[in-house]
Design a protein around this motif. Sequence first.
Motif, PDB file in Angstrom:
ATOM      1  N   MET A  36       0.815  -1.212   0.000  1.00  0.00           N
ATOM      2  CA  MET A  36       0.000   0.000   0.000  1.00  0.00           C
ATOM      3  C   MET A  36       0.850   1.265   0.000  1.00  0.00           C
ATOM      4  O   MET A  36       0.316   2.371  -0.013  1.00  0.00           O
ATOM      5  CB  MET A  36      -0.941   0.013   1.211  1.00  0.00           C
ATOM      6  N   LEU A 204      -9.147  -0.938   1.826  1.00  0.00           N
ATOM      7  CA  LEU A 204      -8.826   0.282   1.078  1.00  0.00           C
ATOM      8  C   LEU A 204      -9.879   0.567   0.011  1.00  0.00           C
ATOM      9  O   LEU A 204     -10.279   1.712  -0.191  1.00  0.00           O
ATOM     10  CB  LEU A 204      -7.440   0.160   0.441  1.00  0.00           C
ATOM     11  N   ARG A 221      -3.334   7.135  -5.744  1.00  0.00           N
ATOM     12  CA  ARG A 221      -3.356   6.150  -4.672  1.00  0.00           C
ATOM     13  C   ARG A 221      -2.002   5.468  -4.597  1.00  0.00           C
ATOM     14  O   ARG A 221      -1.548   4.922  -5.591  1.00  0.00           O
ATOM     15  CB  ARG A 221      -4.457   5.099  -4.940  1.00  0.00           C
TER      16      ARG A 221
END
Length: 225
Positions: A36, A204, A221
């Motif tokens: 992430m 997410l 992102r």
Amino acid sequence: MELRLDGTHYPLETLGPGKRLGVWFQGCSLACAGCMSRHTWDPAAGTSGTVDEVLGLWRRALADGADGLTVSGGEPLQQAEALAALLTGAARLRDGARRHEGSAGPRLPDLLVYTGYEPGELTPGRCRALDGADAVITGRFRAAEPTRLAWRGSANQRIHPLTPLGAARYGPYLTRESPGPRLQPAPGPDGALRLYGVPLRGELTAFERELRRGGVALTDRSWRP
């Protein structure tokens, strides 16, 4: 000593027990699929700083009653000398504050490090860099092995207490689920939204969906290529 940082945050409440100073090193060649924090991979990105500057943040966090320091990334062990200096200095400040407070002071803050390296990859040099830590969480992130284990992103990752303090603080969580929220949203210094923690699978995407329902669309992102 200089180091390359992605950023810092206080109080951090999703990567270790209590409220903590979070420090993210910049640069990671491990490049785990599904990470992430892809924005932390490039060793030339982020910002330059010094260990003394980070220790200044730690000093202020200690004065505020911080429960600990968490170092993540990126890959902290790819800046091993800076990591060693940071942990040594952080332990010295922590222990000095404890002596000043005396036995009636608050519980001793702990020092936690995240690394993507497996235990068998911890060379003598990397182990020396971790000498000041109370606990380390090891292992690549594996998207195919989701987990609810406390403060870990995938089931293969392990918490290793390294000191009596680390054993007391983290021993109860070796096989337990996270005691609180796994994601902590906060504004970054650049005005961008930051998410701190280790989300569950699909969390997410669900977060993005809720933002869209509120009329907020993400333009970039860190967890997408």
